[in-house]
Design a protein around this motif. Structure first.
Motif, PDB file in Angstrom:
ATOM      1  N   GLY A 398       1.005  -1.256  -0.011  1.00  0.00           N
ATOM      2  CA  GLY A 398      -0.053   0.007   0.061  1.00  0.00           C
ATOM      3  C   GLY A 398       0.849   1.232  -0.086  1.00  0.00           C
ATOM      4  N   PHE A 399       2.256   1.156  -0.024  1.00  0.00           N
ATOM      5  CA  PHE A 399       2.915   2.447   0.081  1.00  0.00           C
ATOM      6  C   PHE A 399       3.036   2.897  -1.478  1.00  0.00           C
ATOM      7  CE2 PHE A 399       3.971   0.489   3.973  1.00  0.00           C
ATOM      8  CZ  PHE A 399       4.158   1.521   4.619  1.00  0.00           C
ATOM      9  N   SER A 400       3.055   4.218  -1.795  1.00  0.00           N
ATOM     10  CA  SER A 400       3.322   4.795  -3.077  1.00  0.00           C
ATOM     11  C   SER A 400       4.854   5.313  -3.080  1.00  0.00           C
ATOM     12  CB  SER A 400       2.302   5.913  -3.461  1.00  0.00           C
ATOM     13  OG  SER A 400       0.873   5.269  -3.720  1.00  0.00           O
ATOM     14  N   GLU A 401       5.164   5.368  -4.211  1.00  0.00           N
ATOM     15  CA  GLU A 401       6.940   5.428  -4.569  1.00  0.00           C
ATOM     16  C   GLU A 401       7.016   7.085  -4.627  1.00  0.00           C
ATOM     17  OE1 GLU A 401       8.739   3.909  -8.049  1.00  0.00           O
ATOM     18  OE2 GLU A 401      10.425   4.000  -6.855  1.00  0.00           O
ATOM     19  N   ALA A 402       7.764   7.423  -3.413  1.00  0.00           N
ATOM     20  CA  ALA A 402       8.331   8.974  -3.858  1.00  0.00           C
ATOM     21  C   ALA A 402       9.577   9.162  -4.257  1.00  0.00           C
ATOM     22  CB  ALA A 402       8.199   9.649  -2.217  1.00  0.00           C
ATOM     23  N   ILE A 403       9.877  10.056  -4.934  1.00  0.00           N
ATOM     24  CA  ILE A 403      11.345  10.553  -5.453  1.00  0.00           C
ATOM     25  C   ILE A 403      11.481  11.620  -4.748  1.00  0.00           C
ATOM     26  CG2 ILE A 403      12.962  10.985  -7.127  1.00  0.00           C
ATOM     27  CD1 ILE A 403      11.724   8.813  -8.551  1.00  0.00           C
ATOM     28  N   THR A 404      12.617  12.324  -3.691  1.00  0.00           N
ATOM     29  CA  THR A 404      12.539  13.372  -3.203  1.00  0.00           C
ATOM     30  C   THR A 404      14.021  13.974  -3.775  1.00  0.00           C
ATOM     31  OG1 THR A 404      13.449  12.693  -1.097  1.00  0.00           O
ATOM     32  CG2 THR A 404      11.093  12.961  -1.314  1.00  0.00           C
ATOM     33  N   ALA A 447       7.621  15.121   2.326  1.00  0.00           N
ATOM     34  CA  ALA A 447       6.458  14.807   1.259  1.00  0.00           C
ATOM     35  C   ALA A 447       4.909  14.252   2.352  1.00  0.00           C
ATOM     36  CB  ALA A 447       6.747  13.750   0.565  1.00  0.00           C
ATOM     37  N   HIS A 450       3.556  17.588   3.132  1.00  0.00           N
ATOM     38  CA  HIS A 450       3.008  18.353   1.788  1.00  0.00           C
ATOM     39  C   HIS A 450       1.435  17.807   1.599  1.00  0.00           C
ATOM     40  CE1 HIS A 450       2.292  19.595  -2.357  1.00  0.00           C
ATOM     41  NE2 HIS A 450       1.826  18.513  -2.416  1.00  0.00           N
ATOM     42  N   ASN A 451       1.333  16.369   1.749  1.00  0.00           N
ATOM     43  CA  ASN A 451       0.311  15.534   1.608  1.00  0.00           C
ATOM     44  C   ASN A 451      -0.798  15.979   2.494  1.00  0.00           C
ATOM     45  OD1 ASN A 451       0.016  13.811  -0.871  1.00  0.00           O
ATOM     46  ND2 ASN A 451       2.142  13.363  -0.316  1.00  0.00           N
ATOM     47  N   HIS A 454      -2.363  19.358   2.140  1.00  0.00           N
ATOM     48  CA  HIS A 454      -3.079  19.451   0.922  1.00  0.00           C
ATOM     49  C   HIS A 454      -4.114  18.450   1.063  1.00  0.00           C
ATOM     50  CE1 HIS A 454       0.181  21.666  -0.585  1.00  0.00           C
ATOM     51  NE2 HIS A 454      -0.548  21.970  -1.594  1.00  0.00           N
ATOM     52  N   ARG A 456      -5.006  15.608   2.480  1.00  0.00           N
ATOM     53  CA  ARG A 456      -4.816  14.200   2.384  1.00  0.00           C
ATOM     54  C   ARG A 456      -4.535  13.790   3.957  1.00  0.00           C
ATOM     55  NH1 ARG A 456      -4.801  10.753  -2.266  1.00  0.00           N
ATOM     56  NH2 ARG A 456      -4.632   8.526  -1.630  1.00  0.00           N
ATOM     57  N   GLN A 460       0.895   7.078   3.036  1.00  0.00           N
ATOM     58  CA  GLN A 460       1.804   5.915   2.855  1.00  0.00           C
ATOM     59  C   GLN A 460       2.604   6.057   1.885  1.00  0.00           C
ATOM     60  OE1 GLN A 460      -1.051   2.303   2.926  1.00  0.00           O
ATOM     61  NE2 GLN A 460       0.634   1.239   3.823  1.00  0.00           N
ATOM     62  N   LEU A 461       3.829   6.585   2.091  1.00  0.00           N
ATOM     63  CA  LEU A 461       4.890   6.672   1.182  1.00  0.00           C
ATOM     64  C   LEU A 461       6.225   6.019   1.418  1.00  0.00           C
ATOM     65  CD1 LEU A 461       4.676  10.637   0.617  1.00  0.00           C
ATOM     66  CD2 LEU A 461       4.273   8.856  -1.175  1.00  0.00           C
ATOM     67  N   HIS A 489     -14.207   1.423   5.270  1.00  0.00           N
ATOM     68  CA  HIS A 489     -14.970   0.725   4.571  1.00  0.00           C
ATOM     69  C   HIS A 489     -16.417   0.565   5.136  1.00  0.00           C
ATOM     70  CE1 HIS A 489     -16.366  -3.384   2.834  1.00  0.00           C
ATOM     71  NE2 HIS A 489     -16.046  -2.793   1.694  1.00  0.00           N
TER      72      HIS A 489
ATOM     73  N   ALA B 105      -4.679  -3.009   0.056  1.00  0.00           N
ATOM     74  CA  ALA B 105      -3.788  -1.812  -0.444  1.00  0.00           C
ATOM     75  C   ALA B 105      -2.861  -2.231  -1.338  1.00  0.00           C
ATOM     76  CB  ALA B 105      -3.121  -1.554   0.891  1.00  0.00           C
ATOM     77  N   PHE B 106      -2.664  -1.043  -2.553  1.00  0.00           N
ATOM     78  CA  PHE B 106      -1.438  -1.205  -3.290  1.00  0.00           C
ATOM     79  C   PHE B 106      -1.174   0.238  -3.249  1.00  0.00           C
ATOM     80  CE2 PHE B 106      -4.212  -0.407  -6.432  1.00  0.00           C
ATOM     81  CZ  PHE B 106      -3.587   0.112  -7.563  1.00  0.00           C
ATOM     82  N   GLY B 107       0.159   0.348  -3.434  1.00  0.00           N
ATOM     83  CA  GLY B 107       0.810   1.723  -3.947  1.00  0.00           C
ATOM     84  C   GLY B 107       0.806   1.918  -5.193  1.00  0.00           C
ATOM     85  N   HIS B 108       1.352   3.315  -5.667  1.00  0.00           N
ATOM     86  CA  HIS B 108       1.543   3.681  -6.855  1.00  0.00           C
ATOM     87  C   HIS B 108       2.965   3.832  -7.245  1.00  0.00           C
ATOM     88  CE1 HIS B 108      -2.930   4.122  -7.767  1.00  0.00           C
ATOM     89  NE2 HIS B 108      -2.869   4.122  -6.470  1.00  0.00           N
ATOM     90  N   HIS B 110       6.149   5.699  -8.796  1.00  0.00           N
ATOM     91  CA  HIS B 110       6.549   7.093  -9.306  1.00  0.00           C
ATOM     92  C   HIS B 110       6.874   7.194 -10.662  1.00  0.00           C
ATOM     93  CE1 HIS B 110       8.443  11.082  -9.486  1.00  0.00           C
ATOM     94  NE2 HIS B 110       8.275  11.217  -8.312  1.00  0.00           N
ATOM     95  N   TYR B 340       8.699  16.061  -8.048  1.00  0.00           N
ATOM     96  CA  TYR B 340       9.288  15.984  -6.659  1.00  0.00           C
ATOM     97  C   TYR B 340       8.368  16.367  -5.486  1.00  0.00           C
ATOM     98  CZ  TYR B 340      13.490  14.907  -9.231  1.00  0.00           C
ATOM     99  OH  TYR B 340      14.124  14.341 -10.244  1.00  0.00           O
ATOM    100  N   ASN B 342       5.758  14.696  -4.785  1.00  0.00           N
ATOM    101  CA  ASN B 342       5.165  13.513  -4.222  1.00  0.00           C
ATOM    102  C   ASN B 342       3.883  13.858  -3.591  1.00  0.00           C
ATOM    103  OD1 ASN B 342       7.615  11.746  -4.711  1.00  0.00           O
ATOM    104  ND2 ASN B 342       8.595  13.211  -3.339  1.00  0.00           N
TER     105      ASN B 342
END
Lengths: 682, 352
Positions: A398-404, A447, A450-451, A454, A456, A460-461, A489, B105-108, B110, B340, B342
Motif C-alpha cells: 500500500g505504499f506509493s513511491e516517492a522521489i525526493t 512529502a 505536503h500531502n 493538501h 490528504r 503511505q509513502l 469501509h 492496499a496497493f501503492g503507486h 513514481h 518532486y 510527491n
C-alpha cells in the motif's frame, strides 16, 4: 548570436527567406533560436555552440550558410595597412598575449551614421559614438574584438602589454574599480593599467567627445587567461566571451584595416595608414590527414570524394590528396591532407574533420543500423533487481513511491546525522538544499507533510535512494505511514496505524529478502522512545522503525497531533545478509505437525521476546514455530501480570511425533518458564 | 378484490384470476392467491364445484367443463409463478453485491521510476547491461576524463554543485562534486573493463539550476555507451530510432542535428517527431514538428585515451537523455516540479 540578414547577404547570395535558412542551418549545426523582423530586415538569432567562436560574427555565419547552400562566399577586404611607425607597443607577457596590433588615427568624435547605428541596434549593441561604434561593427562583422584608446590619455604615448602588478587597480568603462592580480593581463601606458586585456577598457583613456587622436587595438589574448580573469572579476563582455573561446590569431591585421577603412568611409577621421603589429612567434597553419576509410568507418555513410572536398574548401580548409599513407607514395590517394583555417580553433583531430564533412553532407542521409554484438552482454547492477523486489513488496503493502531531492535543509538533516558531520554543499541553490541527506526520512517527512497540508488524511509513502555520509554512499529504503491502517469501509471499524503495522512492514521486507531481523528498543533523536525499534541482522543494526518525534514533525510543518510512523533500512546491508547465492530448496515435510496452545501469566515487565526466547531454548528440536496469538491484561488477571498465549507447532522431518513426546516437550517448556521467568500456566 | 360469485361464470372468473396473478410480487401473495382460488374451502374453485353439485344437467353441461378448465389453469399458473419467484429469490445468506469491495492496499509507482524501468527494459532487450554508480564524484571522472580539462569553457555548460569539504572514500581522487551527468559512470566502467562495451547508466544527476517549469537542481539521466570495432553514427541513429519508437509509439521518427559536446565528436542533438502533432507543427513543438529529446555523438578519441582504449582500434557512441523530459513529453505534464512534490493526487495517476 544575432545576425542581420541584409548584412549576411553582403557576403553570400542567399535570397531564400530567413525561415528556410534557419531550418537548413538548424540541421547543419547552427540552431535558430529566434527570428524577428527589423524594419525591412530580419534579425536571426543563432545558438552558437561553445566550440565555434568563429561563428560569433557575420562572416562566420555567412560561411556556414554559403557551405550549406553550396554558394560562394565574398569576404570583405579592406586595403591592408603597411607595417610601420605608429604607436610604440611592447609585449612583456607574450605567454598571455601572443599578438598585439595598434594603429593611430585622427578622429572627430560624433554620432555614427544612421545605417551603422541601425545595424548595431538590430544586433543588440548600443550605439555610443562613431569611433566606438566602428570597433563594435568590426566585432560583429569579423568577430575580432577591438578597442579604442584616447591617445592623449596614454601616459608616454606608448602601450605596454603586461601582467598587472599586485595591488594595482583600474576603473573600467562601466565605472567600477577593479582590483587586479598578477595572473591578469593589462594594457598599460608608461605608468598604469589602461585596460584589462580582452575583457574591458579603462575609464581613464576612454574615447570622449573631445578626443582627437586614438589608438585602435586589435589583439589575440590567450583564452584560458581571459577566462580566468573574466571569472575572477565576475565580468563577462562581448570581447571576453570571444577571446576565452579562442579567436583567429591572424585576424588582428585584417580587423584593423577594416576599422581604418570604415573610419574614413563614415567620415569619422583619418588613419595614419600604418599598423604596429607585434607578433613575435607566428603560428604555422595546422594540417591534418583525413583518411578516406575513416569517413564511412565513423559515420556509417558514404560521402562522395567531390563532396568531401567541396565542403572542406567551402569552410576555408585547403585540401590536397594525401599520398604518404600505408601504401606509400605512388599508390592512389588514401585520403586528403587538410590545412585548417586559422579561425577554426576547434579543429584538432581527424574526427573534427569528419564531423565537418558529416554535418554538411547531412545527418539526414545517415542510414539506421545497429551495432554488431561481439559477446554476450554483461549482467546489470544487482541493486536494480534488489530494489525492484523491495519496491514491489512495498507497493503491494500500500505504499506509493516517492522521489525526493537528495539535498535537504541543514536543520532537517540534523536529527539524522548520528554523530557524523553533514555532507554539505559549497554552493547550494538555496538553504533548502544545503546538505546531502544522511537519511531518506527528512525528504519523506516533507512529502508526508505536503500531502497532509493538501487535505490528504491517509499517507503511505516510501523512497529507495542514496544516503550520504562522509564515509560512504549507501542505498536505503525509507517509509512513512500516517492515518488509517485499514482502508475506510462500510463494513467495519477504522483503525489508526500503530507501531505493529510498521513493524509488520519491516518483517515482510525481511521475508521477501530471505533474512531474519531482530528488533531492540531504539533511542534515536527523531523517534519516540518506547515506540521505536532498532532493526538488526546478524547482530549489526541496519535500520530503525517507530513513531516520529512530534518536535521533528512540527519543524517540518506536519499538522500537530499527527502520528507518523517511519522506518528506514540500509538495503546494501540487507542484501549482504541475504542468502541469495546459497539458497537451496528444502523438501516439504512428509509427517504431520502437532499444534499446542500455551497460555502463561507473566510479569508485565517481561517482553514477549524474552518469553519466546525461553520457550525456544527449552523446547525440543521438533519445535518448528512459536507464534503469539493473544496478549491480555485486565479483568481476571492479577495486577502487574499479563497473560501471553502462544501457539507452538511441533514437527519432525523424520517421523510422526507421538502425543507423549510432544507432551514431554510442552512440560519442559512450562517448567523452564515457571523456573526462569516465574510464570504460571493459566 | 371481487367477492366470490359463481354467477359470473368460469370465463369471467378466469379473467379475474389473471388480473390478480399479474399483481402478485411475493411468495406470501402467491400463497394467498392460491388459497383464494384453489383452497379446499371457500375458494373460487371450491365454490364452482359446490355450485356444480347442485346444478341441473343443462347447467353442468354449460359450465362444468369451464369450471374444470379454470381449476387446471389456476393450478398450472400458480405452479409456474412459484417457480419463477423461486428463481429470482435471494439465497438465505446472500450479500448485497452492489456494495463496494474491501480493497487490499496497493501503492503507486513514481512516474520517473516507471520511465527508468521502461528505458532499462528497452536497452536490456537490445542487449545492454544497466548500471548505476556513485552520485558524488571527483573532478577527473566527471570532467577531465570526458575531455573537459580545467578552464574548459564547456564546464560552464553544466553549472556544478560542489561539496564544502572534499570527501575521501576509497582510493582515488578526493570527491569534490555532485555528478553533473551519468557520463562519469561510463569512465568508471571503461577504466575497469576492456571493450566491447554496451551499457546504459541510469540515475540522479545534479546541476545548479533554479527550479522552474522545466528545471530542477536534481534530475535523472539515462546515459548509453556502446564501444567496439566499427561502431558508427548510423548505428547510433538506428538505436535511438528504436528507443524513440519503443518509448513514444510506433512511427515516431527522429532527426539528428549537429551539435557540440566535449566528449563526443561528431555530436548530435536528437529530436523526436512531435508526439502531439506528429510533425505537422503545433504549439507544443513551437511549430517545428520536432522536439529535442537528447544529446549524443561518437565518443571523442580523447575520452578513449583517458581510459586506455585505442581510438584507432575501437569507435563508440554515447547518448544522454533526461528521464524527466521523457516523462513530461510522454504524459503531457507541464511542470517538472510535480515529480518532486510527491503529491499522492499526482502519483495515483500512474498505476503500478
Amino acid at each position: 548570436m544575432k545576425v542581420l540578414l541584409s548584412w549576411i547577404r553582403e557576403f553570400v547570395d542567399v535570397p531564400e527567406p530567413a525561415e528556410d535558412i534557419g531550418k537548413l542551418l538548424s540541421v547543419r549545426g547552427l540552431a535558430l533560436e529566434g527570428l524577428e523582423s527589423h524594419g525591412d530586415d530580419v534579425v536571426m538569432d543563432f545558438d552558437v555552440t561553445a566550440n565555434r567562436p568563429d561563428c560569433l560574427s557575420m562572416i562566420g555565419i555567412a560561411r556556414e550558410i554559403a557551405t550549406a547552400y553550396n554558394r560562394p562566399l565574398t569576404v570583405p577586404a579592406a586595403p591592408p595597412l603597411t607595417i610601420g611607425a605608429s604607436v610604440a607597443v611592447t609585449i612583456e607577457a607574450p605567454e598571455l598575449c601572443p599578438r598585439y596590433a595598434g594603429a593611430v588615427a585622427d578622429v572627430t568624435v560624433g554620432p555614427s551614421p544612421q545605417w551603422l547605428q541601425d545595424r548595431l541596434t538590430a544586433c543588440g549593441i548600443r550605439s555610443i559614438s562613431n569611433v566606438v561604434d566602428i570597433t563594435n561593427y568590426v566585432l560583429l562583422e569579423l568577430g575580432q574584438p577591438m578597442h579604442a584608446f584616447d591617445l592623449a590619455k596614454l601616459g608616454g604615448g606608448a602601450i605596454v602589454v603586461r601582467r598587472a602588478k599586485s595591488g594595482e587597480s583600474i576603473t573600467t568603462l562601466d565605472g567600477k574599480v577593479r582590483s587586479l592580480t598578477p595572473e591578469m593581463l593589462v594594457i598599460a601606458d608608461a605608468s598604469r593599467a589602461q585596460a584589462i586585456g580582452g575583457v574591458m577598457g579603462g575609464a581613464d583613456s576612454e574615447v570622449s567627445a573631445v578626443t582627437k587622436r586614438i589608438v585602435f587595438e586589435a589583439a589575440y589574448f590567450k583564452p584560458s587567461s581571459v577566462r580566468a580573469t573574466s571569472k575572477a572579476l565576475g565580468l563577462k563582455t562581448d570581447a571576453s566571451t570571444r577571446f576565452e573561446r579562442g579567436m583567429d590569431v591572424t585576424a588582428p591585421a585584417r580587423a584593423m584595416a577594416r576599422a581604418c577603412q570604415l573610419l574614413e568611409q563614415i567620415g569619422a577621421g583619418k588613419a595614419s595608414g600604418t599598423i604596429q603589429d607585434v607578433y613575435p612567434a607566428p603560428q604555422p597553419a595546422a594540417s591534418l590527414v583525413l583518411e578516406r576509410a575513416r569517413l564511412p568507418g565513423l559515420l556509417g555513410m558514404d560521402v562522395p570524394d567531390a563532396n568531401v572536398e567541396r565542403i572542406l574548401r567551402s569552410l576555408g580548409f585547403t585540401v590536397a590528396p594525401h599520398t604518404g599513407g600505408p601504401y606509400g607514395d605512388g599508390h592512389p590517394s588514401d585520403g586528403w591532407t587538410v590545412t585548417t583555417p586559422s579561425w577554426r580553433v576547434d579543429i584538432k583531430r581527424q574526427v573534427d574533420l569528419i564531423e565537418e564533412v558529416g554535418r554538411h553532407h547531412g545527418f539526414e542521409h545517415l542510414p539506421s543500423t545497429f551495432p554488431g554484438v561481439q559477446q554476450a552482454p554483461a549482467s546489470s547492477d544487482p541493486r536494480i533487481v534488489r530494489d525492484r523486489r523491495v519496491r514491489n513488496a512495498l507497493l503491494g503493502m500500500g505504499f506509493s513511491e516517492a522521489i525526493t531531492f537528495a539535498f535537504v535543509e541543514a536543520i532537517a538533516a540534523e536529527p539524522f546525522l548520528a554523530g557524523d558531520s553533514p555532507v554539505a554543499l559549497a554552493n547550494p541553490l538555496s538553504e533548502k538544499f544545503a546538505v546531502m541527506r544522511p537519511s531518506l526520512l527528512p525528504g519523506l517527512i516533507d512529502a508526508v507533510s505536503h500531502n497532509r497540508r493538501h487535505g490528504r488524511r491517509d499517507v503511505q509513502l516510501f523512497e529507495i535512494g542514496t544516503r550520504f555520509s562522509p564515509r560512504a554512499e549507501t542505498r536505503g529504503v525509507g517509509f512513512a505511514w500516517t492515518g488509517l491502517a485499514t482502508a475506510d469501509h462500510w463494513s467495519g471499524a477504522r483503525r489508526e496505524v500503530d507501531f505493529f503495522d510498521l513493524k509488520g512492514v519491516v518483517e515482510q521486507l525481511a521475508a521477501v529478502s530471505l533474512v531474519t531481523l531482530t528488533f531492540v528498543a531504539a533511542d534515536v533523536p527523531y523517534l519516540v522512545k518506547g515506540r521505536s525499534a532498532a532493526i538488526a541482522v546478524n547482530g549489526s543494526t541496519i535500520g530503525v522503525c517507530g513513531l516520529l518525534d512530534s518536535g521533528v514533525g512540527d519543524r517540518r510543518d506536519l499538522p500537530s497531533g499527527d502520528a507518523v510512523y517511519v522506518g528506514e533500512l540500509n538495503l546494501d546491508a540487507l542484501t549482504a545478509a541475504a542468502p541469495a547465492e546459497t539458497l537451496r530448496a528444502t523438501p516439504l515435510p512428509r509427517y504431520p505437525w502437532v499444534v499446542r496452545d500455551l497460555s502463561m501469566l507473566v510479569d508485565d515487565t517481561l517482553s514477549a521476546g524474552t518469553v519466546r526466547g525461553t520457550i525456544r531454548s527449552a523446547a525440543p528440536v521438533t519445535l518448528s514455530e512459536v507464534r503469539e496469538f493473544d496478549r491480555y491484561q485486565g479483568t481476571g488477571i492479577p495486577d502487574g501480570k499479563i497473560s501471553l498465549s502462544f501457539r507452538l507447532t511441533f514437527q519432525s522431518p523424520e517421523r510422526t511425533l507421538t502425543d507423549e513426546e510432544v507432551q514431554a516437550g510442552m512440560q519442559h517448556i512450562i517448567d523452564a518458564l515457571t523456573r526462569d521467568l516465574a510464570a504460571t500456566q493459566r | 378484490m371481487s367477492p366470490i360469485d359463481t354467477s359470473i361464470g368460469p370465463d369471467r372468473a378466469r379473467e379475474l384470476f389473471r388480473a390478480e396473478l399479474a399483481d402478485v410480487r411475493t411468495d406470501a401473495e402467491l400463497q394467498a392467491l392460491r388459497m383464494r382460488w384453489v383452497g379446499r374451502k371457500g375458494s373460487w374453485v371450491a365454490a364452482f364445484m359446490e355450485a356444480l353439485a347442485t346444478a341441473t344437467p343443462e347447467q353442468k353441461k354449460a359450465f362444468g367443463r369451464g369450471a374444470n378448465e379454470l381449476k387446471n389453469e389456476v393450478e398450472a399458473a400458480i405452479t409456474e409463478r412459484e417457480a419463477a419467484l423461486a428463481a429470482t429469490r435471494q439465497p438465505a445468506n446472500a450479500v448485497d453485491i452492489t456494495l463496494p469491495g474491501r480493497r487490499p492496499a496497493f501503492g503507486h509507482r513514481h512516474p520517473l521510476s516507471l520511465i527508468r524501468d521502461e528505458v532499462g527494459a528497452i536497452f536490456t532487450r537490445l542487449g545492454y547491461q544497466v548500471l548505476e554508480g556513485p552520485e558524488i564524484e571527483d573532478d577527473y571522472h566527471n570532467f577531465e576524463a570526458l575531455n573537459m580539462p580545467e578552464e574548459h569553457p564547456a564546464r560552464d555548460m553544466q553549472d556544478t554543485l560542489y561539496l564544502a569539504e572534499p570527501l575521501r572514500i576509497g582510493a582515488g581522487q578526493p570527491l569534490t562534486l555532485l555528478r553533473t551527468h551519468t557520463s562519469a559512470m561510463q569512465i568508471r566502467h571503461m577504466e575497469q573493463h576492456a571493450p566491447p562495451v554496451r551499457l546504459v547508466a541510469i540515475g540522479p544527476v545534479y546541476r545548479k539550476d533554479n527550479l522552474d517549469l522545466t528545471h530542477t537542481p536534481m534530475f535523472h539521466q539515462v546515459e548509453g555507451l556502446v564501444v567496439g570495432k566499427g561502431v558508427t553514427l548510423a548505428d547510433l541513429k538506428g538505436t535511438l530510432a528504436a528507443m524513440a519508437e519503443a518509448l513514444f509509439g510506433t512511427g515516431i521518427g527522429i532527426r539528428f542535428r549537429p551539435s557540440f559536446f566535449p566528449y563526443t565528436e561528431p555530436s548530435a542533438e536528437v529530436d523526436i517527431q512531435c508526439i502531439k502533432c506528429k510533425g505537422s507543427g503545433c504549439s507544443m513543438c513551437k511549430r517545428t514538428g520536432w522536439i529535442e529529446i537528447l544529446g549524443s555523438g561518437m565518443v571523442h578519441p580523447a575520452v578513449f585515451e583517458a581510459v586506455g582504449y585505442d581510438p584507432n582500434e575501437v569507435t563508440g557512441f554515447a547518448f544522454g537523455m533526461g528521464v524527466e523530459r521523457v516523462a513530461l513529453l510522454k504524459w503531457g505534464a507541464e511542470d517538472i516540479r510535480l515529480f518532486y512534490e510527491n503529491d499522492l493526487r499526482f502519483l495515483e495517476q500512474f498505476g503500478l
